[in-house]
Design a protein around this motif. Structure first.
Motif, PDB file in Angstrom:
ATOM      1  N   LEU A   1       0.854  -1.272  -0.103  1.00 48.44           N
ATOM      2  CA  LEU A   1       0.124  -0.132  -0.021  1.00 48.44           C
ATOM      3  C   LEU A   1       0.816   1.341  -0.143  1.00 48.44           C
ATOM      4  N   ALA A   2       2.066   1.030   0.945  1.00 51.69           N
ATOM      5  CA  ALA A   2       2.755   2.416   1.085  1.00 51.69           C
ATOM      6  C   ALA A   2       3.588   2.597  -0.400  1.00 51.69           C
ATOM      7  N   VAL A   3       3.851   1.412  -1.050  1.00 42.96           N
ATOM      8  CA  VAL A   3       4.581   1.606  -2.371  1.00 42.96           C
ATOM      9  C   VAL A   3       3.571   2.387  -3.258  1.00 42.96           C
TER      10      VAL A   3
ATOM     11  N   ALA B   1       1.352   6.822  -6.741  1.00 42.54           N
ATOM     12  CA  ALA B   1       0.265   7.623  -6.938  1.00 42.54           C
ATOM     13  C   ALA B   1       0.320   9.168  -6.769  1.00 42.54           C
ATOM     14  N   ALA B   2       1.429   9.405  -5.737  1.00 41.78           N
ATOM     15  CA  ALA B   2       1.666  10.878  -5.190  1.00 41.78           C
ATOM     16  C   ALA B   2       2.319  11.385  -6.274  1.00 41.78           C
TER      17      ALA B   2
ATOM     18  N   ARG C   1      -2.543   9.661 -12.626  1.00 40.67           N
ATOM     19  CA  ARG C   1      -2.950   9.622 -11.073  1.00 40.67           C
ATOM     20  C   ARG C   1      -4.194   8.759 -10.961  1.00 40.67           C
ATOM     21  N   ARG C   2      -5.367   9.081 -12.058  1.00 39.66           N
ATOM     22  CA  ARG C   2      -6.461   8.413 -11.569  1.00 39.66           C
ATOM     23  C   ARG C   2      -6.238   7.021 -11.675  1.00 39.66           C
TER      24      ARG C   2
ATOM     25  N   VAL D   1      -4.320   1.905  -5.718  1.00 37.77           N
ATOM     26  CA  VAL D   1      -4.332   2.227  -4.299  1.00 37.77           C
ATOM     27  C   VAL D   1      -5.400   1.536  -3.610  1.00 37.77           C
ATOM     28  N   ALA D   2      -6.624   2.092  -4.289  1.00 40.64           N
ATOM     29  CA  ALA D   2      -7.945   1.377  -3.581  1.00 40.64           C
ATOM     30  C   ALA D   2      -7.944   0.285  -3.716  1.00 40.64           C
TER      31      ALA D   2
END
Ligand code: ZN
Length: 434
Positions: free
Chosen positions: A214-216, A221-222, A231-232, A238-239
């Motif tokens: 998740l962190a990766v 994404a950031a 990004r989307r 991520v979701a």
């Protein structure tokens, strides 16, 4: 009257996805518009708008050209929004919740059907244009169906949370049975003491794997430009990882709480002011990861259904620093000190086991005290649809079905504590309608 919510996966057709998108859009627009009206009204009069005040705006809006599309939405869906908004406002005014927020189309979307939803075979039949939607119903919907909340996750999955009512009450609390004390920790998720032995339950093994992933994905994404297609897409990944992560966690919390409730009549935990603790940065990650609040909620409603009791003891109770043998209290015990020896009686303590023993003893003391003072009632009672059977020495906030933080009203005299439950489990008592 008992209430229970069951969450089922929905499989809408392409046309139904269109209808849902339209309804989500209308409901969201109406929430944001209504919230704006509340703000304006508040500026002018010092008060928010009531549900009927909000509803009375709808016919006019449906007549105006720019907003006539609101007429396409099933009217009770919009009226539910009015109800939820006026409640959110009221909760804010009564000091139980933060100010209601505007809704974004990028987050979880949801609408409510307050009535008239039926189960027809393996479908849920909704009133209005939506009609019968295929559903995976993994347990019988055997109560009277009340509010049904349809939601779409950021991963694109559809769910319905079906709130049902049943005749009769929850079982009476039994007078016998075991009492267990639980210390919620970081190294181990929970350490319990049932009067005989100390047991340790570590965090589920897979959790840290998803956590790292998740962190990766979040970092990836950031790095993408805000508002860009990349990004989307990255956010969608991520979701998806978050969904896996939270499924593993929920599953673990359900199993552990089930095991504890099946073997004990009274469960004692520390009243976690999670919000207060999250502000402490060292602990924050671990706390949000372990889901203590969710765990205590699961314990609460499972105990309620089995006629058991959840006792929450004051979080300032020095559970770690007290010797469970002689009650000598040491002045300092840094978090990294895992074992210590009592200077008074010489007992060698494991930090967490000792805390669980103290928590259990304090719970038993509180229970005896509350029986003596007549503060402890076996009646369950409702707040926003959440029956509770909780004894507490102080109140803290939790989240309700809409995800808003809700605190009990300040100055409450009763020692009973009610808390709302966040609707994220497969089967949880719901915080909707009352
Ligand atoms: Zn001692």
């Amino acid at each position: 009257m008992r209430r229970q919510a069951v969450k089922v996966r929905l499989y809408p057709t392409d046309e139904q996805i269109q209808v849902l998108a339209q309804h989500f859009g209308c409901a969201r627009w109406w929430w944001n518009y209504g919230l704006n009206q509340c703000i304006e009204t508040y500026k002018a009069t010092g008060k928010g708008l009531s549900q009927s005040g909000l509803n009375s705006l709808l016919p006019g809006l449906k007549k105006v050209k720019e907003t006539e599309w609101l007429g396409e939405c099933y009217s009770q869906v919009l009226q539910s929004v009015s109800l939820n908004l006026s409640r959110a406002y009221q909760n804010f005014f009564e000091g139980r919740a933060k100010y209601p927020r505007f809704k974004s189309k990028h987050h979880r979307q949801s609408i409510q059907y307050p009535q008239k939803v039926k189960q027809v075979d393996s479908c849920l039949k909704f009133p209005g244009k939506l009609g019968s939607v295929k559903a995976k119903i993994h347990r019988p919907l055997d109560g009277a169906i009340k509010t049904v909340t349809v939601s779409k996750c950021p991963t694109g999955k559809y769910y319905a949370s079906v709130l049902m009512e049943y005749e009769g009450d929850y079982p009476e609390a039994k007078k016998d049975g075991k009492t267990i004390g639980i210390d919620l920790g970081i190294k181990d998720f929970a350490i319990t003491y049932d009067g005989n032995k100390v047991s340790k339950y570590s965090n589920p093994r897979h959790l840290s794997k998803y956590e790292k992933k998740l962190a990766v994905k979040q970092r990836i994404a950031a790095r993408k430009n805000k508002g860009s297609n990349r990004r989307r897409k990255a956010n969608k990944i991520v979701a998806r990882v978050y969904e896996l992560f939270s499924n593993v966690r929920q599953d673990y919390l359900h199993k552990l709480s089930r095991k504890i409730v099946d073997n004990n009549q009274v469960v004692v935990v520390e009243n976690l002011n999670v919000k207060g603790m999250v502000r402490n940065h060292k602990l924050s990650k671990a706390i949000s990861d372990t889901g203590w609040g969710t765990f205590v909620n699961f314990l609460g409603y499972k105990l309620e259904r089995s006629g058991g009791k959840l006792i929450e003891i004051n979080r300032w109770f020095p559970s770690s620093k007290l010797c469970s043998n002689c009650h000598y209290q040491i002045s300092e015990l840094p978090l990294d000190v895992r074992t210590w020896t009592c200077p008074s009686c010489g007992t060698h303590h494991d930090r967490d086991g000792n805390a669980a023993m103290n928590i259990r003893a304090e719970g038993i003391r509180m229970l005896a005290l509350s029986v003596v003072e007549g503060l402890f009632s076996t009646d369950t009672y409702y707040n926003g649809g959440n029956p509770r059977n909780v004894v507490s020495s102080s109140g803290t906030g939790e989240a309700n079905a809409n995800g808003e933080d809700v605190r009990p009203i300040r100055g409450r005299k009763s020692k009973m504590r009610q808390s709302s439950v966040k609707l994220e489990a497969h089967t949880v008592p719901s915080g909707q309608s009352g």
